[in-house]
Write a protein that holds these residues in place. Structure first.
Motif, PDB file in Angstrom:
ATOM      1  N   PRO A 146       0.753  -1.399  -0.143  1.00 35.73           N
ATOM      2  CA  PRO A 146      -0.034  -0.028  -0.060  1.00 35.73           C
ATOM      3  C   PRO A 146       0.862   1.296   0.185  1.00 35.73           C
ATOM      4  CG  PRO A 146      -0.780  -1.539   1.707  1.00 35.73           C
ATOM      5  CD  PRO A 146       0.469  -2.081   1.127  1.00 35.73           C
TER       6      PRO A 146
ATOM      7  N   ASP B  32      -2.563   3.453  -9.883  1.00 32.43           N
ATOM      8  CA  ASP B  32      -2.127   2.421  -8.924  1.00 32.43           C
ATOM      9  C   ASP B  32      -1.007   3.063  -7.804  1.00 32.43           C
ATOM     10  OD1 ASP B  32      -4.009   0.720 -10.252  1.00 32.43           O
ATOM     11  OD2 ASP B  32      -2.457  -0.368 -11.204  1.00 32.43           O
ATOM     12  N   TYR B  74      -7.907   3.307  -0.092  1.00 32.07           N
ATOM     13  CA  TYR B  74      -6.674   2.611  -0.600  1.00 32.07           C
ATOM     14  C   TYR B  74      -5.787   2.713   0.706  1.00 32.07           C
ATOM     15  CZ  TYR B  74      -9.432   2.645  -4.840  1.00 32.07           C
ATOM     16  OH  TYR B  74     -10.122   2.545  -5.818  1.00 32.07           O
ATOM     17  N   VAL B  79      -3.714  -1.516  -4.980  1.00 34.94           N
ATOM     18  CA  VAL B  79      -4.342  -1.765  -5.989  1.00 34.94           C
ATOM     19  C   VAL B  79      -3.787  -1.788  -7.578  1.00 34.94           C
ATOM     20  CG1 VAL B  79      -4.991   0.522  -6.413  1.00 34.94           C
ATOM     21  CG2 VAL B  79      -6.635  -0.997  -7.047  1.00 34.94           C
ATOM     22  N   GLN B 108      -6.642  -6.136  -5.431  1.00 32.38           N
ATOM     23  CA  GLN B 108      -6.518  -5.379  -4.003  1.00 32.38           C
ATOM     24  C   GLN B 108      -5.732  -6.324  -3.342  1.00 32.38           C
ATOM     25  OE1 GLN B 108     -10.129  -3.714  -2.581  1.00 32.38           O
ATOM     26  NE2 GLN B 108     -10.261  -2.309  -4.081  1.00 32.38           N
TER      27      GLN B 108
END
Lengths: 154, 154, 154
Positions: A146, B32, B74, B79, B108
């Motif tokens: 992330p 992304d 997110y 992602v 994800q």
């Protein structure tokens, strides 16, 4: 500078695009068939792989040793590496060196047909063309993690 | 007529195929990476996105506002957008306008490496080439839904 | 010899790469739309499909019958076929015949948006170009199964 943080991208010719995609189609068939000798042969003799965890393999012999040690965990699964969003850039100095990055998704299918997924990765490769054939000279594998969302102005 | 219901398809040159795939490789790296400014910059100033639910964003400012609002979800996932089966057609009038459609799969991956999938989508884009650089002028996102099987003759 | 066990691979031009990817983009849109007539029309009249289980369909009529029988299981799902690692080789004798193989991943998305995966497959196609249009003349579908790891020297 890493392709991940640049502000622009280079175009690639249709010929080189097809050449690179074909190279990976072949290289991934080798690794997914557990043909570790054939896979190692798609790297230069001094080829280097930097794994996501930080481990580094230098040269085909180290690669082969690493892959042999990993073979038992593929005994009952069919593994497939899927690539996408390949970015290709010719080296500004050496036209036979290509800097490539791509997304990678790995499926593992067991004998019953159940499919599970490894975490996704982004890979940066340095490819070199010798006598018209591509080889991987260096591969750096990044596990996708992330990102910290940017701070939002009030 | 929508590409989804036509009876034939257009060929595309190797050059344009590589150009379009490279554009998307770059554009998807931006989204992304949650680089929403960089992502918005891959659209024309008046670029438009029609989301699967029907919401429409017109212009980069609306796009940025929508993406900023979505950023929190997110925070703990990586992602990745995966594309396939890209169909490219040059506009019959304007050679610098391309009509493109493609399949889209979204992964994800959380911090532990677990991968989950969003529903699949099919996307229709209008791309425009300005000074040799592609931009998205209009994007229509369709969520894939079951089709009613055709009636079978007795 | 099967592409799966060869020791080398052929290059392909950017033009043919784009042509083949575009053909599959179109063919898969047809099957995923359950447009079985349109899908059958992407095969030659005498086209043949050898399914992973060994069943063989010869000619468009047999293909249509098989697909009609299978339609009910797609009533509530959106199916999408994803391809990767396409290897293309021109026939050494007939320049309008192409030997192609590729990875295939199949998603099934239900009305709630849940995605499930079929086992992965590797497909070998013989394509033929007639009046500038590609058709599938023969398709052999292999379900991916675990390979026996090579015996390791002591």
């Amino acid at each position: 500078m890493s392709q991940a943080v640049r502000n622009t991208y280079a175009q690639v010719s249709g010929e080189v695009y097809a050449e690179v995609r074909t190279f990976y189609a072949w290289q991934m068939r080798r690794v997914d068939a557990l043909d570790i000798e054939g896979f190692a042969a798609t790297f230069t003799e001094d080829g280097e792989v930097v794994h996501a965890g930080g481990a580094v393999q230098r040269g085909r012999e180290q690669m082969l040793a690493g892959m042999r040690a990993a073979l038992p965990r593929y005994r009952d699964i069919a593994v497939r590496h899927w690539f996408d969003h390949v970015l290709i850039e010719a080296d500004p100095v050496d036209g036979d060196t290509l800097h490539v990055s791509y997304y990678s998704l790995v499926t593992q299918t067991d004998r019953e047909g159940n499919v599970v997924f490894e975490p996704t990765f982004t890979v940066e490769d340095e490819l070199v063309r010798r006598d018209g054939v591509l080889y991987t000279r260096r591969r750096v594998i990044h596990r996708d993690t992330p990102v910290e969302p940017p701070v939002q102005a009030g």
